[in-house]
Scaffold this motif. Structure first.
Motif, mmCIF file in Angstrom:
data_model
loop_
_atom_site.group_PDB
_atom_site.id
_atom_site.type_symbol
_atom_site.label_atom_id
_atom_site.label_comp_id
_atom_site.label_asym_id
_atom_site.label_seq_id
_atom_site.Cartn_x
_atom_site.Cartn_y
_atom_site.Cartn_z
ATOM 1 N N MET A 23 -11.436 -5.634 -3.465
ATOM 2 C CA MET A 23 -11.485 -4.138 -3.846
ATOM 3 C C MET A 23 -12.057 -3.360 -2.848
ATOM 4 O O MET A 23 -12.908 -3.757 -2.046
ATOM 5 C CB MET A 23 -12.184 -3.949 -5.016
ATOM 6 C CG MET A 23 -11.768 -4.702 -6.252
ATOM 7 S SD MET A 23 -12.456 -4.380 -7.890
ATOM 8 C CE MET A 23 -14.302 -4.741 -7.450
ATOM 9 N N ASN A 46 -0.129 4.626 -10.463
ATOM 10 C CA ASN A 46 -0.497 3.216 -10.907
ATOM 11 C C ASN A 46 -2.208 3.127 -10.718
ATOM 12 O O ASN A 46 -2.787 2.601 -9.890
ATOM 13 C CB ASN A 46 -0.011 2.187 -9.652
ATOM 14 C CG ASN A 46 -0.319 0.842 -10.004
ATOM 15 O OD1 ASN A 46 -0.497 0.285 -11.238
ATOM 16 N ND2 ASN A 46 -0.195 -0.171 -8.987
ATOM 17 N N THR A 47 -2.674 4.242 -11.465
ATOM 18 C CA THR A 47 -4.042 4.665 -11.361
ATOM 19 C C THR A 47 -4.727 4.802 -12.897
ATOM 20 O O THR A 47 -3.913 5.261 -13.715
ATOM 21 C CB THR A 47 -4.207 5.935 -10.668
ATOM 22 O OG1 THR A 47 -3.541 5.953 -9.358
ATOM 23 C CG2 THR A 47 -5.716 6.409 -10.419
ATOM 24 N N LEU A 103 -15.484 -4.531 -12.946
ATOM 25 C CA LEU A 103 -14.263 -5.086 -12.162
ATOM 26 C C LEU A 103 -14.500 -6.278 -11.120
ATOM 27 O O LEU A 103 -13.778 -7.192 -10.941
ATOM 28 C CB LEU A 103 -13.999 -3.815 -11.346
ATOM 29 C CG LEU A 103 -13.373 -2.585 -12.142
ATOM 30 C CD1 LEU A 103 -13.187 -1.374 -11.246
ATOM 31 C CD2 LEU A 103 -11.843 -3.230 -12.744
ATOM 32 N N THR A 138 -7.348 -3.915 -5.652
ATOM 33 C CA THR A 138 -7.573 -2.657 -6.229
ATOM 34 C C THR A 138 -8.577 -1.705 -5.421
ATOM 35 O O THR A 138 -9.413 -1.889 -4.839
ATOM 36 C CB THR A 138 -8.751 -2.826 -7.476
ATOM 37 O OG1 THR A 138 -7.834 -3.754 -8.364
ATOM 38 C CG2 THR A 138 -8.789 -1.529 -8.266
ATOM 39 N N PRO A 168 -2.869 -1.027 -7.246
ATOM 40 C CA PRO A 168 -3.773 -0.435 -8.494
ATOM 41 C C PRO A 168 -4.839 0.202 -7.862
ATOM 42 O O PRO A 168 -5.682 -0.266 -7.228
ATOM 43 C CB PRO A 168 -3.901 -1.792 -9.200
ATOM 44 C CG PRO A 168 -3.160 -2.980 -8.693
ATOM 45 C CD PRO A 168 -2.717 -2.514 -7.189
ATOM 46 N N LYS A 169 -5.137 1.304 -8.662
ATOM 47 C CA LYS A 169 -6.239 2.281 -8.216
ATOM 48 C C LYS A 169 -6.901 2.777 -9.560
ATOM 49 O O LYS A 169 -6.641 2.847 -10.461
ATOM 50 C CB LYS A 169 -5.755 3.669 -7.721
ATOM 51 C CG LYS A 169 -5.196 3.238 -6.321
ATOM 52 C CD LYS A 169 -4.310 4.743 -5.580
ATOM 53 C CE LYS A 169 -2.844 4.752 -6.440
ATOM 54 N NZ LYS A 169 -1.907 3.882 -6.346
ATOM 55 N N VAL A 170 -8.342 2.902 -9.079
ATOM 56 C CA VAL A 170 -9.334 3.296 -10.205
ATOM 57 C C VAL A 170 -10.048 4.644 -9.816
ATOM 58 O O VAL A 170 -10.546 4.395 -8.600
ATOM 59 C CB VAL A 170 -10.210 2.471 -10.697
ATOM 60 C CG1 VAL A 170 -11.190 2.976 -11.745
ATOM 61 C CG2 VAL A 170 -9.541 0.961 -11.361
#
Length: 187
Positions: free
Chosen positions: A121, A98-99, A113, A45, A84-86
């Motif tokens: 990450m 995908n965020t 997380l 991530t 996956p991104k935040v």
């Protein structure tokens, strides 16, 4: 617990961006670009602050479709879209590719997380990383030092209220005198 790494290109005098958010000094060699691409491929991530997110999302979602895109750029664009991104921001309202957007407390969410199952990450962005550093959440620092002095701008490290002891785990030299150093936080 998931590992959290803060890594970016850094000028020799410690900045990730020169005044005016100028990144022209940090253009990677093909070898360094491939290293960054492989890093994205191995990241579970990616955590972004708003400024880095806006820079990345303005280019990489469609970079593989641009005329003249190199095979390395095509590969990186695909890897970047898939990861996956935040994004942590209270000033933007939507994200894509995908965020997920988080507008609440970054330290609380990063802590949550880290406690989840999943791959390592990466955290990108000085302001976001500063909050994680002060909270003691960073497990590894990846510093890709370019041989240039920019004289000011956005610093890689924030002002800390306590010492953080590190252990050197890797060094590597890239073309043009760029040096990678990786340090793990001693707990």
């Amino acid at each position: 617990m998931r590992k959290l790494t803060y890594g970016m290109n850094v000028s020799l005098d410690g900045y990730i961006a020169a005044p005016g958010d100028d990144l022209g000094w940090s253009v990677p060699s093909d070898e360094l670009f491939q290293w960054w691409s492989d890093r994205v491929a191995s990241t579970g991530t990616a955590l972004y602050g708003r400024k880095v997110w806006q820079a990345m999302s303005s280019h990489w979602p469609t970079a593989d479709q641009r005329p003249g895109a190199t095979p390395a750029e095509i590969e990186y664009a695909r890897r970047w879209r898939d990861i996956p991104k935040v994004v942590f921001s209270s000033t933007i309202s939507t994200v894509d590719w995908n965020t997920r957007l988080v507008s609440g407390d970054a330290v609380t969410e990063i802590t949550r997380l880290k406690a989840e199952d999943g791959g390592p990450m990466d955290i990108c962005g000085a302001t976001l990383a500063a909050a994680a550093m002060r909270a003691g959440l960073i497990d590894e620092y990846v510093i890709v030092t370019h041989p240039v002095l920019v004289g000011g701008g956005t610093p890689f490290f924030t002002t800390m209220d306590r010492w953080v002891h590190l252990t050197l785990v890797q060094t590597r030299t890239f073309p043009d005198g760029v040096v990678l150093t990786r340090y793990e936080t001693r707990r």
